[in-house]
Design an enzyme around this catalytic site. Sequence first.
Site, PDB file in Angstrom:
ATOM      1  N   ARG A 104       0.862  -1.185   0.000  1.00 51.83           N
ATOM      2  CA  ARG A 104       0.000   0.000   0.000  1.00 51.83           C
ATOM      3  C   ARG A 104       0.896   1.231   0.000  1.00 51.83           C
ATOM      4  O   ARG A 104       1.945   1.252   0.668  1.00 51.83           O
ATOM      5  CB  ARG A 104      -0.902   0.045   1.237  1.00 51.83           C
ATOM      6  N   GLU A 149      -3.993   7.842  -4.811  1.00 50.26           N
ATOM      7  CA  GLU A 149      -4.372   7.127  -6.037  1.00 50.26           C
ATOM      8  C   GLU A 149      -5.701   7.657  -6.546  1.00 50.26           C
ATOM      9  O   GLU A 149      -6.595   7.888  -5.731  1.00 50.26           O
ATOM     10  CB  GLU A 149      -4.482   5.620  -5.767  1.00 50.26           C
ATOM     11  N   HIS A 193      -1.928   0.511  -9.909  1.00 48.93           N
ATOM     12  CA  HIS A 193      -2.500  -0.438  -8.941  1.00 48.93           C
ATOM     13  C   HIS A 193      -3.160  -1.615  -9.667  1.00 48.93           C
ATOM     14  O   HIS A 193      -4.351  -1.881  -9.491  1.00 48.93           O
ATOM     15  CB  HIS A 193      -3.498   0.269  -8.011  1.00 48.93           C
TER      16      HIS A 193
HETATM   17  N1  NDP Z   1      -0.905  -4.040  -5.387  1.00 47.28           N
HETATM   18  C1  NDP Z   1      -2.032  -4.727  -5.343  1.00 47.28           C
HETATM   19  O1  NDP Z   1      -2.838  -4.717  -6.266  1.00 47.28           O
HETATM   20  C2  NDP Z   1      -2.317  -5.584  -4.158  1.00 47.28           C
HETATM   21  C3  NDP Z   1      -1.826  -5.255  -2.922  1.00 47.28           C
HETATM   22  N2  NDP Z   1      -2.081  -6.073  -1.856  1.00 47.28           N
HETATM   23  C4  NDP Z   1      -1.528  -5.709  -0.553  1.00 47.28           C
HETATM   24  O2  NDP Z   1      -0.728  -6.772  -0.078  1.00 47.28           O
HETATM   25  C5  NDP Z   1      -1.019  -6.980   1.282  1.00 47.28           C
HETATM   26  C6  NDP Z   1      -0.609  -8.372   1.691  1.00 47.28           C
HETATM   27  O3  NDP Z   1      -1.489  -9.337   1.170  1.00 47.28           O
HETATM   28  P1  NDP Z   1      -1.356 -10.873   1.644  1.00 47.28           P
HETATM   29  O4  NDP Z   1       0.017 -11.370   1.386  1.00 47.28           O
HETATM   30  O5  NDP Z   1      -2.506 -11.616   1.084  1.00 47.28           O
HETATM   31  O6  NDP Z   1      -1.565 -10.682   3.229  1.00 47.28           O
HETATM   32  P2  NDP Z   1      -1.070 -11.584   4.427  1.00 47.28           P
HETATM   33  O7  NDP Z   1      -1.909 -11.190   5.574  1.00 47.28           O
HETATM   34  O8  NDP Z   1      -1.038 -13.016   4.024  1.00 47.28           O
HETATM   35  O9  NDP Z   1       0.440 -11.112   4.658  1.00 47.28           O
HETATM   36  C7  NDP Z   1       0.783  -9.926   5.278  1.00 47.28           C
HETATM   37  C8  NDP Z   1       2.217 -10.025   5.771  1.00 47.28           C
HETATM   38  O10 NDP Z   1       2.555  -8.752   6.323  1.00 47.28           O
HETATM   39  C9  NDP Z   1       3.188  -8.974   7.568  1.00 47.28           C
HETATM   40  N3  NDP Z   1       2.987  -7.845   8.476  1.00 47.28           N
HETATM   41  C10 NDP Z   1       1.830  -7.255   8.849  1.00 47.28           C
HETATM   42  N4  NDP Z   1       2.065  -6.249   9.690  1.00 47.28           N
HETATM   43  C11 NDP Z   1       3.407  -6.197   9.855  1.00 47.28           C
HETATM   44  C12 NDP Z   1       4.278  -5.377  10.607  1.00 47.28           C
HETATM   45  N5  NDP Z   1       3.798  -4.389  11.382  1.00 47.28           N
HETATM   46  N6  NDP Z   1       5.612  -5.603  10.528  1.00 47.28           N
HETATM   47  C13 NDP Z   1       6.094  -6.600   9.758  1.00 47.28           C
HETATM   48  N7  NDP Z   1       5.319  -7.421   9.013  1.00 47.28           N
HETATM   49  C14 NDP Z   1       3.991  -7.223   9.079  1.00 47.28           C
HETATM   50  C15 NDP Z   1       2.534 -10.220   8.122  1.00 47.28           C
HETATM   51  O11 NDP Z   1       3.400 -10.730   9.110  1.00 47.28           O
HETATM   52  P3  NDP Z   1       3.118 -12.085   9.897  1.00 47.28           P
HETATM   53  O12 NDP Z   1       3.137 -13.149   8.877  1.00 47.28           O
HETATM   54  O13 NDP Z   1       4.250 -12.194  10.813  1.00 47.28           O
HETATM   55  O14 NDP Z   1       1.775 -11.926  10.528  1.00 47.28           O
HETATM   56  C16 NDP Z   1       2.416 -11.064   6.860  1.00 47.28           C
HETATM   57  O15 NDP Z   1       3.612 -11.755   6.638  1.00 47.28           O
HETATM   58  C17 NDP Z   1      -2.512  -6.646   1.401  1.00 47.28           C
HETATM   59  O16 NDP Z   1      -2.897  -6.331   2.717  1.00 47.28           O
HETATM   60  C18 NDP Z   1      -2.629  -5.462   0.466  1.00 47.28           C
HETATM   61  O17 NDP Z   1      -2.370  -4.266   1.160  1.00 47.28           O
HETATM   62  C19 NDP Z   1      -2.811  -7.203  -1.987  1.00 47.28           C
HETATM   63  C20 NDP Z   1      -3.335  -7.546  -3.199  1.00 47.28           C
HETATM   64  C21 NDP Z   1      -3.161  -6.754  -4.379  1.00 47.28           C
HETATM   65  O1  3PY Z   2      -6.907  -6.828  -3.067  1.00 44.98           O
HETATM   66  C1  3PY Z   2      -6.261  -5.796  -2.781  1.00 44.98           C
HETATM   67  O2  3PY Z   2      -5.965  -5.497  -1.608  1.00 44.98           O
HETATM   68  C2  3PY Z   2      -5.838  -4.894  -3.845  1.00 44.98           C
HETATM   69  O3  3PY Z   2      -5.058  -4.012  -3.629  1.00 44.98           O
HETATM   70  C3  3PY Z   2      -6.364  -5.058  -5.210  1.00 44.98           C
HETATM   71  O4  3PY Z   2      -6.427  -6.334  -5.619  1.00 44.98           O
END
Ligand code: NDP
Ligand code: 3PY
Length: 324
Positions: free
Chosen positions: A237, A266, A285
């Site tokens: 994000r 955005e 995005h």
């Molecule tokens: N660009 C785009 O279009 C997209 C963007 N996204 C973004 O990607 C993010 C991640 O998605 P996803 O992988 O499915 O989510 P997950 O919940 O599976 O993974 C999130 C990761 O972030 C880590 N995390 C959270 N808070 C912290 C912190 N304070 N310090 C360090 N690590 C932290 C978690 O740690 P831990 O494992 O230790 O809990 C976990 O490993 C979404 O929340 C979204 O914002 C998602 C989809 C599309």
């Molecule tokens: O799913 C999300 O969080 C996105 O950013 C768009 O797929």
Amino acid sequence: MKPSIILYKALPDDLLQRLETHFTVTRVANLKPETVAQHADAFASAQGLLGSSEKVDSELLEKMPQLRATSTISVGYDNFDVDALNARKILLMHTPTVLTETVADTIMALVLSSARRVVEVAERVKVGEWTSGIGPDWFGIDVHHKTLGIIGMGRIGLALAQRAHFGFGMPILYNARRHHTEAEERFQARYCDLETLLKESDFVCLVLPLTDETHHLIGKAQFEMMKKSAIFINAGRGPVVDEAALIDALKNGEIHAAGLDVFEQEPLPVDSPLLSLPNVVALPHIGSATHETRYNMAECAVDNLIDALNGKVEKNCVNPQVAS
Ligand SMILES: NC(=O)C1=CN([C@@H]2O[C@H](COP(=O)(O)OP(=O)(O)OC[C@H]3O[C@@H](n4cnc5c(N)ncnc54)[C@H](OP(=O)(O)O)[C@@H]3O)[C@@H](O)[C@H]2O)C=CC1
Ligand SMILES: O=C(O)C(=O)CO
């Protein structure tokens, strides 16, 4: 009588039909106050809310006294006031997993295009600059076997690690709140603190959610820790990164380049300094934006709302504890 819901995002016809077999659906263009005012009765009686991207805060919730469940067509839910939802015992459903592989593909595209300057050199070909053999001013840097640092080893981080390890022979460092044995065992990923990751990585890929803890996690001090040759990728994000500090780091040569899918604002304003930097690849995005995945996300969100309003919260629910 069918429960009524508000739909604030266009859906494929078959999914709209599925929704309409369960609910009386009021379709609106957005959740702006003027739209809510225009459809005040529908908002006042709605038990469900389905869409994506728009802010769902306590001001909106006040206009929706019957609301029992919200369903977002996204995995990220930073645009929801989760405390306000919890206080009212309103369920929040999201779409993890269905988009994971597609987003990991997008991140690899950013890694490759930033390192090999794909966008920049393709533009030079289009404007007729390829008039003789290419020299070093067209060269990029290697991706394979370079060290990849992943900040956020969740679902998407893991899918990225898989691609980087098996496809590109990249050693992987990662940071998260806890150790991830799957990443360590399958991809030999090494857990390290953020500072070590920033100092040792050739590519720093951020895949974190936006939370109070992650807001501006990466700023001036963190860019200064990175290698001057580092390429920084943000697909989590925008506000996790202090964008002004990123722009300075790119301008001052503190890092080599950036590949960005998300921004503090955005759509990215057309006068953003990021757009005039040749060492930036800026995407609108599109992390999950393929026809297949966007359909799967919409279907997941529709089914999530049907489940939630029937009291089923075994999967895809952010706050199952509020279910009564
Ligand atoms: N660009 C785009 O279009 C997209 C963007 N996204 C973004 O990607 C993010 C991640 O998605 P996803 O992988 O499915 O989510 P997950 O919940 O599976 O993974 C999130 C990761 O972030 C880590 N995390 C959270 N808070 C912290 C912190 N304070 N310090 C360090 N690590 C932290 C978690 O740690 P831990 O494992 O230790 O809990 C976990 O490993 C979404 O929340 C979204 O914002 C998602 C989809 C599309
Ligand atoms: O799913 C999300 O969080 C996105 O950013 C768009 O797929």
